[in-house]
Design a protein around this motif. Structure first.
Motif, short mmCIF file in Angstrom:
data_model
loop_
_atom_site.label_atom_id
_atom_site.label_comp_id
_atom_site.label_asym_id
_atom_site.label_seq_id
_atom_site.Cartn_x
_atom_site.Cartn_y
_atom_site.Cartn_z
N THR A 4 -81.14 32.01 -70.17
CA THR A 4 -80.40 31.14 -69.25
C THR A 4 -81.20 29.87 -69.02
O THR A 4 -82.39 29.93 -68.73
N ILE A 5 -80.53 28.74 -69.16
CA ILE A 5 -81.15 27.43 -68.95
C ILE A 5 -80.41 26.74 -67.82
O ILE A 5 -79.19 26.59 -67.87
N LEU A 6 -81.14 26.33 -66.79
CA LEU A 6 -80.58 25.54 -65.70
C LEU A 6 -80.94 24.09 -65.94
O LEU A 6 -82.12 23.76 -66.08
N ILE A 7 -79.93 23.23 -65.99
CA ILE A 7 -80.17 21.81 -66.18
C ILE A 7 -79.78 21.09 -64.89
O ILE A 7 -78.60 21.06 -64.52
N LEU A 8 -80.78 20.55 -64.20
CA LEU A 8 -80.54 19.77 -62.98
C LEU A 8 -80.53 18.31 -63.40
O LEU A 8 -81.56 17.73 -63.70
N ASP A 9 -79.35 17.73 -63.42
CA ASP A 9 -79.19 16.40 -64.03
C ASP A 9 -77.96 15.71 -63.45
O ASP A 9 -77.72 15.80 -62.25
N SER A 10 -77.15 15.10 -64.32
CA SER A 10 -76.07 14.22 -63.87
C SER A 10 -74.67 14.82 -63.94
O SER A 10 -73.70 14.11 -63.75
N GLY A 11 -74.52 16.11 -64.21
CA GLY A 11 -73.20 16.73 -64.16
C GLY A 11 -72.78 17.37 -65.46
O GLY A 11 -73.52 17.43 -66.43
N ILE A 12 -71.55 17.85 -65.47
CA ILE A 12 -71.01 18.55 -66.63
C ILE A 12 -70.50 17.52 -67.64
O ILE A 12 -69.71 16.64 -67.28
N PRO A 13 -70.95 17.59 -68.88
CA PRO A 13 -70.51 16.62 -69.89
C PRO A 13 -68.99 16.60 -70.06
O PRO A 13 -68.33 17.62 -69.93
N LYS A 14 -68.45 15.41 -70.32
CA LYS A 14 -67.01 15.25 -70.54
C LYS A 14 -66.59 15.77 -71.91
O LYS A 14 -65.46 16.17 -72.09
N ASN A 27 -70.86 11.41 -65.21
CA ASN A 27 -70.43 10.01 -65.27
C ASN A 27 -71.57 9.08 -65.67
O ASN A 27 -71.34 7.94 -66.03
N PHE A 28 -72.78 9.57 -65.59
CA PHE A 28 -73.96 8.79 -65.97
C PHE A 28 -74.34 9.02 -67.43
O PHE A 28 -75.11 8.29 -68.01
N ASP A 29 -73.79 10.07 -68.03
CA ASP A 29 -73.96 10.45 -69.44
C ASP A 29 -75.37 10.92 -69.83
O ASP A 29 -75.64 11.10 -71.00
N HIS A 30 -76.24 11.15 -68.88
CA HIS A 30 -77.58 11.61 -69.23
C HIS A 30 -77.58 13.08 -69.61
O HIS A 30 -78.21 13.48 -70.58
N GLN A 31 -76.85 13.90 -68.84
CA GLN A 31 -76.85 15.33 -69.12
C GLN A 31 -76.18 15.62 -70.46
O GLN A 31 -76.54 16.59 -71.13
N THR A 32 -75.25 14.79 -70.86
CA THR A 32 -74.62 14.95 -72.17
C THR A 32 -75.66 14.91 -73.27
O THR A 32 -75.65 15.72 -74.20
N SER A 33 -76.60 13.99 -73.17
CA SER A 33 -77.68 13.89 -74.16
C SER A 33 -78.57 15.13 -74.14
O SER A 33 -78.92 15.67 -75.20
N ILE A 34 -78.94 15.57 -72.96
CA ILE A 34 -79.80 16.75 -72.83
C ILE A 34 -79.10 17.98 -73.42
O ILE A 34 -79.68 18.74 -74.19
N MET A 35 -77.83 18.16 -73.07
CA MET A 35 -77.10 19.32 -73.57
C MET A 35 -76.90 19.28 -75.07
O MET A 35 -76.85 20.32 -75.72
N SER A 36 -76.76 18.09 -75.63
CA SER A 36 -76.62 17.97 -77.08
C SER A 36 -77.84 18.51 -77.79
O SER A 36 -77.74 19.21 -78.80
N VAL A 37 -79.01 18.20 -77.26
CA VAL A 37 -80.26 18.68 -77.86
C VAL A 37 -80.36 20.20 -77.74
O VAL A 37 -80.81 20.89 -78.65
N LEU A 38 -79.91 20.74 -76.62
CA LEU A 38 -80.02 22.18 -76.40
C LEU A 38 -78.94 22.99 -77.11
O LEU A 38 -79.23 24.00 -77.73
N SER A 39 -77.69 22.55 -77.01
CA SER A 39 -76.61 23.46 -77.37
C SER A 39 -75.76 23.08 -78.57
O SER A 39 -74.79 23.78 -78.87
N SER A 40 -76.09 22.03 -79.25
CA SER A 40 -75.33 21.67 -80.45
C SER A 40 -75.40 22.81 -81.47
O SER A 40 -76.45 23.36 -81.74
N ASP A 41 -74.24 23.15 -82.02
CA ASP A 41 -74.21 24.23 -83.01
C ASP A 41 -74.94 23.85 -84.29
O ASP A 41 -75.36 24.70 -85.06
#
Length: 144
Positions: free
Chosen positions: A17-27, A75-89
């Protein structure tokens, strides 16, 4: 810690389990489907907003802003970048991990110190294997 990293590489984050404290759920629908929505939290909703930010302002680029209720989206798009590194298939380091988000950054990438602390309290409650924090803490908070 080295064993955990080796296991992540070998098993692609399965059973972690990874908790990401950042800018929200990616769109992005691809990334949004990887988030455990039921456990994720937006600290810009009640009761946290009333507790910490009601009637408080902060400075951003020499302009004064009020803390406001914000939706769950990144809305800030930062967490989208973080999640891409972690969870991209394709390229992610932990695509099979259970990802929980905590929104602590507002639309300008700023987080009240209290939200960072609430995020850590939340982490203690859910006991993730990894906590990633992007705080953008502003030293220019103004009390009203």
């Amino acid at each position: 810690m080295n064993d955990f990293i080796k296991n992540c590489k070998k098993h692609k984050g399965e059973n972690s389990t990874i908790l990401i404290l950042d800018s929200g759920i990616p769109k992005s629908i691809d990334l949004k489907n990887k988030v455990n929505i039921n456990k994720s939290k937006n600290f810009f909703t009640l009761p946290y907003l009333d507790k910490y930010c009601k009637n408080k302002n902060y400075l951003f680029k020499d302009k004064k802003y009020k803390y406001v209720l914000e939706d769950d989206n990144d809305n800030f798009d930062h967490q989208t970048s973080i999640m891409s590194v972690l969870s991209s298939d394709y390229l992610g380091v932990s695509p099979k991990s259970n990802i929980i988000t905590g929104k602590i950054l507002n639309q300008h990438g700023m987080a009240p110190l209290e939200y960072i602390l609430e995020g850590l309290i939340f982490a203690n409650q859910i006991n993730p294997n990894v906590v990633n924090i992007s705080n953008g803490y502003s030293l220019s908070q103004i009390k009203k």
